[in-house]
Design a protein around this motif. Structure first.
Motif, short mmCIF file in Angstrom:
data_model
loop_
_atom_site.label_atom_id
_atom_site.label_comp_id
_atom_site.label_asym_id
_atom_site.label_seq_id
_atom_site.Cartn_x
_atom_site.Cartn_y
_atom_site.Cartn_z
N HIS A 1 0.82 -1.21 0.00
CA HIS A 1 0.00 0.00 0.00
C HIS A 1 0.85 1.27 0.00
O HIS A 1 2.00 1.26 0.44
CB HIS A 1 -0.93 0.00 1.21
CG HIS A 1 -1.86 -1.16 1.24
ND1 HIS A 1 -3.06 -1.17 0.56
CD2 HIS A 1 -1.77 -2.37 1.84
CE1 HIS A 1 -3.67 -2.33 0.75
NE2 HIS A 1 -2.90 -3.07 1.51
N GLY B 1 -1.53 3.57 3.32
CA GLY B 1 -0.12 3.29 3.54
C GLY B 1 0.69 4.55 3.82
O GLY B 1 0.18 5.67 3.77
N ASP C 1 -3.54 -0.70 -3.41
CA ASP C 1 -4.20 0.25 -2.53
C ASP C 1 -5.69 -0.05 -2.46
O ASP C 1 -6.30 -0.58 -3.40
CB ASP C 1 -3.99 1.68 -3.05
CG ASP C 1 -2.62 2.21 -2.68
OD1 ASP C 1 -2.17 1.98 -1.54
OD2 ASP C 1 -1.99 2.87 -3.54
N HIS D 1 2.12 -1.44 4.98
CA HIS D 1 1.49 -0.15 5.20
C HIS D 1 2.50 0.89 5.69
O HIS D 1 2.18 2.08 5.79
CB HIS D 1 0.35 -0.25 6.23
CG HIS D 1 -0.87 -0.94 5.71
ND1 HIS D 1 -0.92 -2.31 5.46
CD2 HIS D 1 -2.10 -0.45 5.39
CE1 HIS D 1 -2.13 -2.61 5.01
NE2 HIS D 1 -2.85 -1.52 4.95
#
Length: 221
Positions: free
Chosen positions: A32, A38, A61, A214
């Motif tokens: 992400h 993220g 994402d 993330h």
């Protein structure tokens, strides 16, 4: 068993190579950027992927594709200099209801800007009938993508039940190698992942892997 379209998909031979040790050094099909939840700017994620020497990457994402262009440009610039860069596959993570349980679905290798996916690329989860797993499966497959159940052992229902339901709905596979312990450096959770791998192998479905990053290191979450 896999759909004919999945058998001929260009990503399928790559996923057939996925093993417990494929991630995070060779393949990463789940991570992400700031375009969803993220911490990576897309350009910085691209730099990290290049530094690792990844062979294949998908940025997934939540309900967003905005990171793809910048990462693709960074990889293409590297290739123009005669240096290697990962193969970048278009990806997205979509929330849906499967067996009445809210789960996440990875769409991989789909066509850019396909109308079927527009409702799912607005930055937030959809509501109503479009939230049902069968609707998400249909949308991703209409766009020419593969449909995989993300981290099957992270939900309130057992992974065995969810994988069985996913297979019945035409999912192409699931994310098998995943760090459920979320350690600082990614490492698959052996017993759980091996059970999921055996289930998918018995069903003839595809296996994926990813760090679900993330943060700011692609070697961990």
């Amino acid at each position: 068993m896999l759909r004919p379209e999945a058998l001929s998909h260009p990503l399928t031979p790559v996923l057939r190579q996925v093993r417990a040790d494929s991630c995070p050094e060779r393949f990463n099909f789940h991570c992400h950027t700031i375009c969803s939840d993220g911490s990576f700017h897309p350009e910085h994620l691209a730099d990290e992927a290049l530094a690792i020497g990844l062979e294949h990457l998908a940025v997934t994402d939540h309900h967003a594709l905005a990171a793809h262009g910048a990462i693709a440009s960074a990889f293409e610039a590297r290739r123009r200099r005669g240096e290697p860069a990962p193969v970048l596959w278009r990806g997205v993570e979509i929330s849906c209801l499967l067996e009445g349980c809210l789960v996440h679905v990875l769409g991989l290798g789909f066509a850019e800007e396909h109308p079927s996916l527009h409702p799912y690329l607005q930055g937030t989860s959809v509501v109503g009938p479009a939230l049902r797993a069968e609707a998400v499966v249909a949308a991703i497959q209409a766009a020419g993508g593969l449909v995989l159940l993300a981290h099957p052992a992270r939900y309130r229902l057992p992974h065995q039940r969810l994988i069985a339901a996913a297979a019945d709905l035409g999912f192409d596979g699931a994310e098998v190698w995943y760090d459920y312990a979320m350690r600082p450096r990614w490492q698959p959770t052996e017993l759980v992942c091996e059970a999921i791998a055996a289930d998918l192998e018995r069903r003839g479905l595809l296996m994926s892997c990813g760090t679900d990053t993330h943060g700011l290191v692609l070697h961990g979450r």
